[in-house]
Motif scaffolding. Structure first.
Motif, PDB file in Angstrom:
ATOM      1  N   ASP A 117       0.810  -1.221   0.000  1.00 29.07           N
ATOM      2  CA  ASP A 117       0.000   0.000   0.000  1.00 29.07           C
ATOM      3  C   ASP A 117       0.843   1.270   0.000  1.00 29.07           C
ATOM      4  N   TYR A 118       0.246   2.320  -0.560  1.00 24.27           N
ATOM      5  CA  TYR A 118       0.833   3.650  -0.514  1.00 24.27           C
ATOM      6  C   TYR A 118       0.599   4.211   0.881  1.00 24.27           C
ATOM      7  N   LYS A 119       1.620   4.867   1.412  1.00 29.70           N
ATOM      8  CA  LYS A 119       1.504   5.552   2.699  1.00 29.70           C
ATOM      9  C   LYS A 119       2.345   6.811   2.628  1.00 29.70           C
ATOM     10  N   TYR A 120       1.710   7.969   2.746  1.00 34.95           N
ATOM     11  CA  TYR A 120       2.438   9.232   2.678  1.00 34.95           C
ATOM     12  C   TYR A 120       3.518   9.244   3.757  1.00 34.95           C
ATOM     13  N   SER A 161       8.295   4.567   4.310  1.00 39.00           N
ATOM     14  CA  SER A 161       9.560   4.091   3.738  1.00 39.00           C
ATOM     15  C   SER A 161       9.877   2.670   4.192  1.00 39.00           C
ATOM     16  N   THR A 162       8.831   1.925   4.556  1.00 39.34           N
ATOM     17  CA  THR A 162       9.000   0.532   4.982  1.00 39.34           C
ATOM     18  C   THR A 162       7.946  -0.324   4.289  1.00 39.34           C
ATOM     19  N   THR A 163       8.062  -1.618   4.489  1.00 36.09           N
ATOM     20  CA  THR A 163       7.119  -2.534   3.847  1.00 36.09           C
ATOM     21  C   THR A 163       5.714  -2.436   4.439  1.00 36.09           C
ATOM     22  N   SER A 164       5.514  -1.613   5.455  1.00 32.16           N
ATOM     23  CA  SER A 164       4.149  -1.383   5.938  1.00 32.16           C
ATOM     24  C   SER A 164       3.465  -0.290   5.114  1.00 32.16           C
ATOM     25  N   GLY A 165       4.208   0.330   4.209  1.00 30.17           N
ATOM     26  CA  GLY A 165       3.654   1.337   3.304  1.00 30.17           C
ATOM     27  C   GLY A 165       4.746   2.256   2.799  1.00 30.17           C
ATOM     28  N   PHE A 166       4.654   2.628   1.508  1.00 31.32           N
ATOM     29  CA  PHE A 166       5.667   3.482   0.876  1.00 31.32           C
ATOM     30  C   PHE A 166       5.020   4.682   0.219  1.00 31.32           C
ATOM     31  N   ASP A 167       5.742   5.795   0.239  1.00 26.48           N
ATOM     32  CA  ASP A 167       5.452   6.843  -0.731  1.00 26.48           C
ATOM     33  C   ASP A 167       6.524   6.683  -1.810  1.00 26.48           C
ATOM     34  N   CYS A 168       6.481   7.509  -2.845  1.00 27.20           N
ATOM     35  CA  CYS A 168       7.365   7.266  -3.995  1.00 27.20           C
ATOM     36  C   CYS A 168       8.846   7.331  -3.647  1.00 27.20           C
ATOM     37  N   SER A 228       2.554   4.292  -6.206  1.00 25.20           N
ATOM     38  CA  SER A 228       1.457   5.118  -6.699  1.00 25.20           C
ATOM     39  C   SER A 228       0.466   5.386  -5.568  1.00 25.20           C
ATOM     40  N   SER A 229       0.006   6.619  -5.456  1.00 23.66           N
ATOM     41  CA  SER A 229      -0.948   6.931  -4.390  1.00 23.66           C
ATOM     42  C   SER A 229      -2.274   6.191  -4.581  1.00 23.66           C
ATOM     43  N   SER A 230      -2.583   5.782  -5.802  1.00 23.80           N
ATOM     44  CA  SER A 230      -3.842   5.076  -6.046  1.00 23.80           C
ATOM     45  C   SER A 230      -3.697   3.550  -6.086  1.00 23.80           C
ATOM     46  N   ARG A 231      -2.510   3.044  -6.422  1.00 16.65           N
ATOM     47  CA  ARG A 231      -2.348   1.594  -6.572  1.00 16.65           C
ATOM     48  C   ARG A 231      -1.289   0.986  -5.664  1.00 16.65           C
ATOM     49  N   GLY A 232      -0.603   1.781  -4.888  1.00 22.65           N
ATOM     50  CA  GLY A 232       0.494   1.250  -4.081  1.00 22.65           C
ATOM     51  C   GLY A 232       1.688   0.981  -4.982  1.00 22.65           C
TER      52      GLY A 232
END
Length: 189
Positions: A39-42, A45-52, A117-121
Motif C-alpha cells: 500500500d501507498y503511505k504518505y 519508507s517501509t514494507t508497511s507502506g511506501f510513498d514514492c 502510486s498513491s492510487s495503486r500502491g
C-alpha cells in the motif's frame, strides 16, 4: 519392479518438462518484485507502506546506496540522462502536482518503471501512459557501470538439462520382471 519402471518413466517425463532455459532476472527486479502491491503511505519508507521516494530509497538501500528522502532532492543527484538513453536502475521523475518534481520511480527497461502510486500502491507503470508521459520531467543515473552490471543487467539464462530417460522396457521385459518378482514374493525371497 513394474512400479519402479513406471516411476522412472514418470520422472523422466517430469524432468523433461523442465528442459530449456530458466527464467533470468536481475538483483534489482528481485528487490522490487516482492514489494509490488504494498500500500501507498504518505511518508512511508517501509514494507508497511511506501510513498514514492520512500520506495526508491528503500530499494537502493538494499544495494548500499543512500538516496535523499524527497523526490525533488533525489532528482538533484547523479547524472542527468536523456529519456531516450534510459537504462534499468535509472531514477525517473515526474511533476504530478503542477508545481515541481513530486513523483519518483525506478526505470526497469522497455518503457516500464516501478513506483509507489498513491492510487495503486507499489506498481509497475508505463512511461508511455498518457498520465506519466505528459508529466515526465527528468531522469538521473545513480549507478556507476560496475553497480549497473552487478544489479541491473540480466544474467544469461542458465540451461537446465533433463535427466536422461531410462531405456523403455518392452512388454515382454515387463512381464518377465513382474513374473519374477511375484514368484520371489510367493516364496519369501
Amino acid at each position: 519392479m513394474k512400479k519402479a519402471a513406471s516411476f522412472l518413466l514418470a520422472m523422466s517425463i517430469a524432468f523433461g518438462a523442465f528442459a530449456g532455459s530458466a527464467s533470468a532476472t536481475t538483483d534489482l527486479r528481485a528487490a522490487i518484485d516482492p514489494l509490488i502491491g504494498i500500500d501507498y503511505k504518505y511518508g512511508g519508507s517501509t514494507t508497511s507502506g511506501f510513498d514514492c521516494s520512500g520506495f526508491t530509497s528503500y530499494v537502493f538501500a538494499k544495494f548500499g546506496i543512500d538516496l535523499p528522502r524527497r523526490s525533488v532532492d533525489q532528482a538533484a543527484i547523479g547524472t542527468k540522462v536523456a529519456k531516450d538513453e534510459l537504462r534499468p536502475g535509472d531514477l525517473v521523475f515526474f511533476n504530478t502536482n503542477g508545481k515541481t518534481i513530486s513523483h519518483a520511480g525506478i526505470y526497469l527497461g522497455n518503457g516500464k518503471f516501478a513506483h509507489a502510486s498513491s492510487s495503486r500502491g507499489v506498481a509497475i507503470g508505463d512511461m508511455n501512459d498518457s498520465y506519466y508521459s505528459t508529466r515526465y520531467v527528468t531522469a538521473r543515473r545513480i549507478l556507476d557501470q560496475t553497480k549497473y552490471e552487478k544489479i541491473a543487467v540480466e544474467a544469461p539464462a542458465v540451461e537446465v538439462s533433463a535427466v536422461p530417460a531410462a531405456p523403455a522396457a518392452d512388454a515382454a521385459d515387463v512381464a518377465r520382471t513382474t513374473e519374477a518378482s511375484e514368484l520371489a514374493a510367493e516364496h519369501g525371497l
